[in-house]
Design a protein around this motif. Structure first.
Motif, PDB file in Angstrom:
ATOM      1  N   THR A 104     -13.831  -8.694  82.065  1.00  0.00           N
ATOM      2  CA  THR A 104     -15.509  -8.567  82.121  1.00  0.00           C
ATOM      3  C   THR A 104     -15.796  -8.324  80.611  1.00  0.00           C
ATOM      4  O   THR A 104     -15.191  -8.119  79.785  1.00  0.00           O
ATOM      5  CB  THR A 104     -15.413  -7.389  83.046  1.00  0.00           C
ATOM      6  OG1 THR A 104     -14.968  -6.013  82.236  1.00  0.00           O
ATOM      7  CG2 THR A 104     -15.071  -7.088  84.283  1.00  0.00           C
ATOM      8  N   THR A 105     -17.373  -8.221  80.675  1.00  0.00           N
ATOM      9  CA  THR A 105     -17.692  -8.175  79.271  1.00  0.00           C
ATOM     10  C   THR A 105     -17.264  -6.719  78.555  1.00  0.00           C
ATOM     11  O   THR A 105     -17.038  -6.625  77.466  1.00  0.00           O
ATOM     12  CB  THR A 105     -19.360  -8.159  79.357  1.00  0.00           C
ATOM     13  OG1 THR A 105     -19.613  -9.483  80.166  1.00  0.00           O
ATOM     14  CG2 THR A 105     -20.135  -8.016  78.170  1.00  0.00           C
ATOM     15  N   LEU A 106     -17.506  -5.700  79.493  1.00  0.00           N
ATOM     16  CA  LEU A 106     -16.818  -4.549  79.069  1.00  0.00           C
ATOM     17  C   LEU A 106     -15.350  -4.368  78.555  1.00  0.00           C
ATOM     18  O   LEU A 106     -15.011  -3.828  77.485  1.00  0.00           O
ATOM     19  CB  LEU A 106     -17.134  -3.320  79.936  1.00  0.00           C
ATOM     20  CG  LEU A 106     -16.532  -1.912  79.483  1.00  0.00           C
ATOM     21  CD1 LEU A 106     -17.388  -1.332  78.263  1.00  0.00           C
ATOM     22  CD2 LEU A 106     -16.771  -0.922  80.721  1.00  0.00           C
ATOM     23  N   GLU A 107     -14.618  -4.961  79.244  1.00  0.00           N
ATOM     24  CA  GLU A 107     -12.966  -4.861  78.960  1.00  0.00           C
ATOM     25  C   GLU A 107     -13.014  -5.792  77.570  1.00  0.00           C
ATOM     26  O   GLU A 107     -12.118  -5.589  76.687  1.00  0.00           O
ATOM     27  CB  GLU A 107     -12.244  -5.934  79.871  1.00  0.00           C
ATOM     28  CG  GLU A 107     -12.101  -5.018  81.307  1.00  0.00           C
ATOM     29  CD  GLU A 107     -11.756  -5.796  82.499  1.00  0.00           C
ATOM     30  OE1 GLU A 107     -11.274  -5.040  83.343  1.00  0.00           O
ATOM     31  OE2 GLU A 107     -11.688  -7.074  82.519  1.00  0.00           O
ATOM     32  N   SER A 108     -13.774  -7.072  77.617  1.00  0.00           N
ATOM     33  CA  SER A 108     -13.698  -7.894  76.353  1.00  0.00           C
ATOM     34  C   SER A 108     -14.273  -7.035  75.101  1.00  0.00           C
ATOM     35  O   SER A 108     -13.607  -7.284  73.892  1.00  0.00           O
ATOM     36  CB  SER A 108     -14.640  -8.937  76.390  1.00  0.00           C
ATOM     37  OG  SER A 108     -14.072  -9.978  77.433  1.00  0.00           O
ATOM     38  N   ALA A 109     -15.225  -6.237  75.115  1.00  0.00           N
ATOM     39  CA  ALA A 109     -15.612  -5.449  74.035  1.00  0.00           C
ATOM     40  C   ALA A 109     -14.571  -4.441  73.657  1.00  0.00           C
ATOM     41  O   ALA A 109     -14.312  -4.350  72.584  1.00  0.00           O
ATOM     42  CB  ALA A 109     -16.897  -4.779  74.469  1.00  0.00           C
ATOM     43  N   LEU A 110     -13.762  -3.894  74.576  1.00  0.00           N
ATOM     44  CA  LEU A 110     -12.708  -3.034  74.218  1.00  0.00           C
ATOM     45  C   LEU A 110     -11.674  -3.633  73.693  1.00  0.00           C
ATOM     46  O   LEU A 110     -11.126  -3.214  72.718  1.00  0.00           O
ATOM     47  CB  LEU A 110     -12.273  -2.204  75.632  1.00  0.00           C
ATOM     48  CG  LEU A 110     -13.451  -1.367  76.360  1.00  0.00           C
ATOM     49  CD1 LEU A 110     -12.984  -0.694  77.573  1.00  0.00           C
ATOM     50  CD2 LEU A 110     -13.805   0.018  75.202  1.00  0.00           C
ATOM     51  N   LEU A 111     -10.992  -4.725  74.377  1.00  0.00           N
ATOM     52  CA  LEU A 111     -10.012  -5.447  73.991  1.00  0.00           C
ATOM     53  C   LEU A 111     -10.252  -6.307  72.616  1.00  0.00           C
ATOM     54  O   LEU A 111      -9.410  -6.103  71.637  1.00  0.00           O
ATOM     55  CB  LEU A 111      -9.558  -6.326  74.839  1.00  0.00           C
ATOM     56  CG  LEU A 111      -8.868  -5.782  76.076  1.00  0.00           C
ATOM     57  CD1 LEU A 111      -8.546  -6.804  77.386  1.00  0.00           C
ATOM     58  CD2 LEU A 111      -7.428  -5.058  75.626  1.00  0.00           C
ATOM     59  N   GLY A 112     -11.320  -6.820  72.451  1.00  0.00           N
ATOM     60  CA  GLY A 112     -11.578  -7.350  71.398  1.00  0.00           C
ATOM     61  C   GLY A 112     -11.851  -6.373  70.142  1.00  0.00           C
ATOM     62  O   GLY A 112     -11.474  -6.834  68.978  1.00  0.00           O
ATOM     63  N   GLY A 113     -12.495  -5.423  70.385  1.00  0.00           N
ATOM     64  CA  GLY A 113     -12.690  -4.432  69.356  1.00  0.00           C
ATOM     65  C   GLY A 113     -11.451  -3.809  68.880  1.00  0.00           C
ATOM     66  O   GLY A 113     -10.996  -3.664  67.597  1.00  0.00           O
ATOM     67  N   ILE A 114     -10.406  -3.529  69.669  1.00  0.00           N
ATOM     68  CA  ILE A 114      -9.063  -2.969  69.384  1.00  0.00           C
ATOM     69  C   ILE A 114      -8.230  -4.269  68.676  1.00  0.00           C
ATOM     70  O   ILE A 114      -7.665  -3.884  67.623  1.00  0.00           O
ATOM     71  CB  ILE A 114      -8.194  -2.755  70.577  1.00  0.00           C
ATOM     72  CG1 ILE A 114      -8.863  -1.253  71.219  1.00  0.00           C
ATOM     73  CG2 ILE A 114      -6.895  -2.505  70.422  1.00  0.00           C
ATOM     74  CD1 ILE A 114      -8.286  -1.165  72.811  1.00  0.00           C
ATOM     75  N   ILE A 115      -8.267  -5.281  69.052  1.00  0.00           N
ATOM     76  CA  ILE A 115      -7.641  -6.285  68.284  1.00  0.00           C
ATOM     77  C   ILE A 115      -7.822  -6.702  67.042  1.00  0.00           C
ATOM     78  O   ILE A 115      -7.378  -6.849  66.024  1.00  0.00           O
ATOM     79  CB  ILE A 115      -7.326  -7.820  69.198  1.00  0.00           C
ATOM     80  CG1 ILE A 115      -6.630  -7.390  70.532  1.00  0.00           C
ATOM     81  CG2 ILE A 115      -6.711  -8.869  68.606  1.00  0.00           C
ATOM     82  CD1 ILE A 115      -6.686  -8.316  71.492  1.00  0.00           C
ATOM     83  N   ILE A 116      -9.503  -6.710  66.780  1.00  0.00           N
ATOM     84  CA  ILE A 116     -10.181  -7.213  65.660  1.00  0.00           C
ATOM     85  C   ILE A 116      -9.832  -5.851  64.647  1.00  0.00           C
ATOM     86  O   ILE A 116      -9.495  -6.262  63.505  1.00  0.00           O
ATOM     87  CB  ILE A 116     -11.388  -7.330  65.959  1.00  0.00           C
ATOM     88  CG1 ILE A 116     -11.744  -8.679  66.583  1.00  0.00           C
ATOM     89  CG2 ILE A 116     -12.219  -7.484  64.359  1.00  0.00           C
ATOM     90  CD1 ILE A 116     -13.190  -8.996  67.006  1.00  0.00           C
ATOM     91  N   GLY A 117      -9.805  -4.691  65.116  1.00  0.00           N
ATOM     92  CA  GLY A 117      -9.710  -3.816  64.624  1.00  0.00           C
ATOM     93  C   GLY A 117      -8.258  -3.383  63.816  1.00  0.00           C
ATOM     94  O   GLY A 117      -8.315  -3.214  62.717  1.00  0.00           O
ATOM     95  N   ILE A 118      -7.307  -3.705  64.483  1.00  0.00           N
ATOM     96  CA  ILE A 118      -5.901  -3.920  64.257  1.00  0.00           C
ATOM     97  C   ILE A 118      -5.841  -4.795  62.926  1.00  0.00           C
ATOM     98  O   ILE A 118      -5.129  -4.645  61.914  1.00  0.00           O
ATOM     99  CB  ILE A 118      -4.861  -4.050  65.179  1.00  0.00           C
ATOM    100  CG1 ILE A 118      -4.942  -2.744  66.132  1.00  0.00           C
ATOM    101  CG2 ILE A 118      -3.548  -4.348  64.716  1.00  0.00           C
ATOM    102  CD1 ILE A 118      -4.162  -3.070  67.384  1.00  0.00           C
ATOM    103  N   GLY A 119      -6.355  -6.150  63.178  1.00  0.00           N
ATOM    104  CA  GLY A 119      -6.198  -7.210  62.391  1.00  0.00           C
ATOM    105  C   GLY A 119      -6.682  -7.082  60.975  1.00  0.00           C
ATOM    106  O   GLY A 119      -6.307  -7.025  59.971  1.00  0.00           O
TER     107      GLY A 119
END
Length: 194
Positions: A104-119
């Protein structure tokens, strides 16, 4: 020998960090028309409206900033240039995964933010980055003595406000959430590791 290990570690961090950035952007942000802060955010806005390649656009938008930074911060410029080139390449190479994840859009914001933040944190830990507005903020901070965090917030805020004018409320709010998560993850990892 130690210098070779440091260079190799930085290279691996740049590769892995860039791959994580590319996955976060392509798998989670792009499918829902979400944006990130900085030059990546501008490149994503241009991608959504003009269908240009995100990584290539990021590279072209960052080059003038890199040239400015080369004058003020040569060492940081060289590290950022490496990160910029590799991450731009990976963002475009990973574009085929855009339809592979169904969140979902919310799940994507959460997962995308986490993955990008780690990178991003991984790259920063090894003193490299994707350049862009972070590099510009560093130059402005050094020449004006304004806190770099304030400059980054102001620059990202302008980009987010452009997103507000261009996207619906849901995309805008989820983009803000992703940006906050990227900032939180990045600062947590860099603070704890540094």
């Amino acid at each position: 020998m130690v210098k070779v290990i440091v260079i190799f570690s930085k290279f691996i961090a740049t590769i892995v960090g860039s791959m994580l950035l590319a996955v976060g952007i392509n798998a989670f942000l792009v499918p829902h028309h979400l944006i990130d802060g900085g030059i990546i955010g501008i490149a994503l806005i241009l991608h959504y409206y003009f269908h240009v390649q995100t990584g290539m656009t990021m590279l072209f938008l960052s080059l003038p900033i890199c040239l400015l930074a080369a004058y003020y911060e040569k060492a940081y410029f060289l590290n950022s240039l490496e990160g910029l080139l590799v991450s731009s390449l990976f963002i475009d190479l990973f574009s085929p995964i855009r339809s592979q994840f169904h969140a979902t859009t919310l799940e994507s914001a959460l997962l995308g933010g986490i993955i990008i933040g780690i990178g991003v944190a991984l790259m920063l830990k090894y003193e490299t980055s994707t350049g862009g507005t972070d590099l510009l903020a560093r130059v402005i901070s050094k020449t004006t003595s304004i806190n770099i965090a304030i400059i980054i917030i102001l620059l990202d805020g302008l980009i987010v406000m452009a997103g507000f004018a261009l996207f619906d409320l849901k995309s805008f709010l989820c983009s803000c959430l992703a940006i906050v998560i990227v900032a939180f993850i990045t600062s947590s990892i860099v603070k704890n590791e540094g």
